[in-house]
Design a protein around this motif. Sequence first.
Motif, PDB file in Angstrom:
ATOM      1  N   TYR A 127       0.225   7.836  -4.651  1.00  0.00           N
ATOM      2  CA  TYR A 127       1.238   7.489  -2.721  1.00  0.00           C
ATOM      3  C   TYR A 127       0.231   6.828  -2.479  1.00  0.00           C
ATOM      4  CZ  TYR A 127      -2.052  11.245  -1.492  1.00  0.00           C
ATOM      5  OH  TYR A 127      -3.435  12.278  -1.326  1.00  0.00           O
ATOM      6  N   ILE A 128      -1.758   7.853  -3.121  1.00  0.00           N
ATOM      7  CA  ILE A 128      -2.899   6.951  -2.447  1.00  0.00           C
ATOM      8  C   ILE A 128      -2.386   4.845  -3.423  1.00  0.00           C
ATOM      9  CG2 ILE A 128      -5.572   6.351  -3.015  1.00  0.00           C
ATOM     10  CD1 ILE A 128      -4.188   8.747  -0.965  1.00  0.00           C
ATOM     11  N   ASN A 130       0.153   3.154  -4.116  1.00  0.00           N
ATOM     12  CA  ASN A 130       0.427   2.457  -3.439  1.00  0.00           C
ATOM     13  C   ASN A 130       0.027   1.483  -1.722  1.00  0.00           C
ATOM     14  OD1 ASN A 130       2.764   2.688  -4.974  1.00  0.00           O
ATOM     15  ND2 ASN A 130       3.902   4.835  -3.954  1.00  0.00           N
ATOM     16  N   GLU A 131      -1.033   2.577  -1.127  1.00  0.00           N
ATOM     17  CA  GLU A 131      -1.682   2.363   0.012  1.00  0.00           C
ATOM     18  C   GLU A 131      -2.953   1.475  -0.470  1.00  0.00           C
ATOM     19  OE1 GLU A 131      -3.424   5.966   1.491  1.00  0.00           O
ATOM     20  OE2 GLU A 131      -1.587   6.516   2.002  1.00  0.00           O
ATOM     21  N   LEU A 132      -3.507   1.820  -1.845  1.00  0.00           N
ATOM     22  CA  LEU A 132      -4.576   0.409  -1.887  1.00  0.00           C
ATOM     23  C   LEU A 132      -3.716  -0.676  -2.315  1.00  0.00           C
ATOM     24  CD1 LEU A 132      -6.586   2.483  -4.436  1.00  0.00           C
ATOM     25  CD2 LEU A 132      -7.213   1.386  -1.905  1.00  0.00           C
ATOM     26  N   LEU A 134      -0.569  -1.832  -0.577  1.00  0.00           N
ATOM     27  CA  LEU A 134      -0.493  -2.819   1.054  1.00  0.00           C
ATOM     28  C   LEU A 134      -1.279  -3.215   0.893  1.00  0.00           C
ATOM     29  CD1 LEU A 134       1.837   0.473   2.217  1.00  0.00           C
ATOM     30  CD2 LEU A 134       2.357  -2.505   1.327  1.00  0.00           C
ATOM     31  N   LYS A 135      -3.457  -2.421   0.811  1.00  0.00           N
ATOM     32  CA  LYS A 135      -4.151  -2.790   1.604  1.00  0.00           C
ATOM     33  C   LYS A 135      -4.669  -3.931   1.174  1.00  0.00           C
ATOM     34  CE  LYS A 135      -8.794  -1.698   1.308  1.00  0.00           C
ATOM     35  NZ  LYS A 135     -10.501  -0.211   1.478  1.00  0.00           N
ATOM     36  N   GLN A 139      -1.822  -5.089   3.899  1.00  0.00           N
ATOM     37  CA  GLN A 139      -0.179  -4.877   4.147  1.00  0.00           C
ATOM     38  C   GLN A 139      -0.773  -3.825   4.674  1.00  0.00           C
ATOM     39  OE1 GLN A 139       2.505  -6.062   1.461  1.00  0.00           O
ATOM     40  NE2 GLN A 139       4.164  -7.088   3.508  1.00  0.00           N
ATOM     41  N   SER A 140       0.306  -2.948   5.388  1.00  0.00           N
ATOM     42  CA  SER A 140      -0.026  -1.722   5.915  1.00  0.00           C
ATOM     43  C   SER A 140       1.740  -0.829   5.917  1.00  0.00           C
ATOM     44  CB  SER A 140      -0.684  -1.400   7.554  1.00  0.00           C
ATOM     45  OG  SER A 140      -0.115  -1.928   7.802  1.00  0.00           O
ATOM     46  N   PHE A 141       1.591   0.378   5.954  1.00  0.00           N
ATOM     47  CA  PHE A 141       2.981   1.551   6.130  1.00  0.00           C
ATOM     48  C   PHE A 141       3.435   0.527   7.574  1.00  0.00           C
ATOM     49  CE2 PHE A 141       5.570   4.569   7.908  1.00  0.00           C
ATOM     50  CZ  PHE A 141       6.541   5.023   6.580  1.00  0.00           C
ATOM     51  N   ASP A 142       2.845   0.701   8.958  1.00  0.00           N
ATOM     52  CA  ASP A 142       3.777   0.155   9.907  1.00  0.00           C
ATOM     53  C   ASP A 142       4.177  -1.175  10.320  1.00  0.00           C
ATOM     54  OD1 ASP A 142       2.160   2.275  11.061  1.00  0.00           O
ATOM     55  OD2 ASP A 142       1.044   1.567  11.741  1.00  0.00           O
TER      56      ASP A 142
END
Length: 268
Positions: A127-128, A130-132, A134-135, A139-142
């Motif tokens: 999950y981290i 995936n966040e990286l 997007l970053k 992008q972000s989840f929002d």
Amino acid sequence: MIEQLIAEATECDFKVALETKKPKSWLKSVSAFSNGIGGTLFFGISDDREPIGLSDVQSDAEAISRLIKERITPLPQFNLKPFVEDNKNLLAIEISSGRSTPYYYKADGVMEAYVRVGNESVIAPDYIVNELILKGTNQSFDTLLTDALKKDYSFTLLEATYLERTGLHFEPSDYISFGLADKNGFLTNAGKLMADQHIVYNSRIFCTRWNGLEKGSIFDDALDDKEYEGNLIYLLKNATDFIKNNSKVRFAKEAQYRVDKPDYAERA
């Protein structure tokens, strides 16, 4: 410089010597610093901050540059700084927080992304990563688009709250400006979290007033317990009300006014 560093921490790591045969021992910190807020690696210093020194700073600097280029992808930004402490030649690598995340350590047919957890560099969980990712794509989840259409849902609480706080009406174009929907009318994740309907399963909050300072006692464990689900504005209001209803407000009388002393400040 070393005296100011109390111990190894999130932004700081000490290495007694440069490991060239097992470079993963320090390259994983390069990956972690790049994926996080940045940091500095010090070579020639023991874990208890004692300057040990390096025998050939120039050779070590060249090896560091080569190994980072070969085994960290994409190439992170870093700055090599030789310095002297207690007549010992030392080397510091300042690694900047990267924009093209995730930064992977690659060797032996594997690619691993690392992050800092306290004073350690550990493999980033999925999950981290995936966040990286997007970053790294700005992008972000929002901001991710969903298949939900704005016309299928209502936003009366959002619009009413916006009018109350700003004195302005929330216009249709504002949904795009605020990143809640796109021009085709599809909601982002942020938009779904602002809808009146409960369409995001995890958009919920659990509030508990425990009996005493610890969870569990010889008496009742909890004095009050509530679960709320809905959009973010609804959750914020109800969670705030829960705290107010379970708090005491003392006050002190002054000459012309009184000073309230709640258990918890409203801002907190």
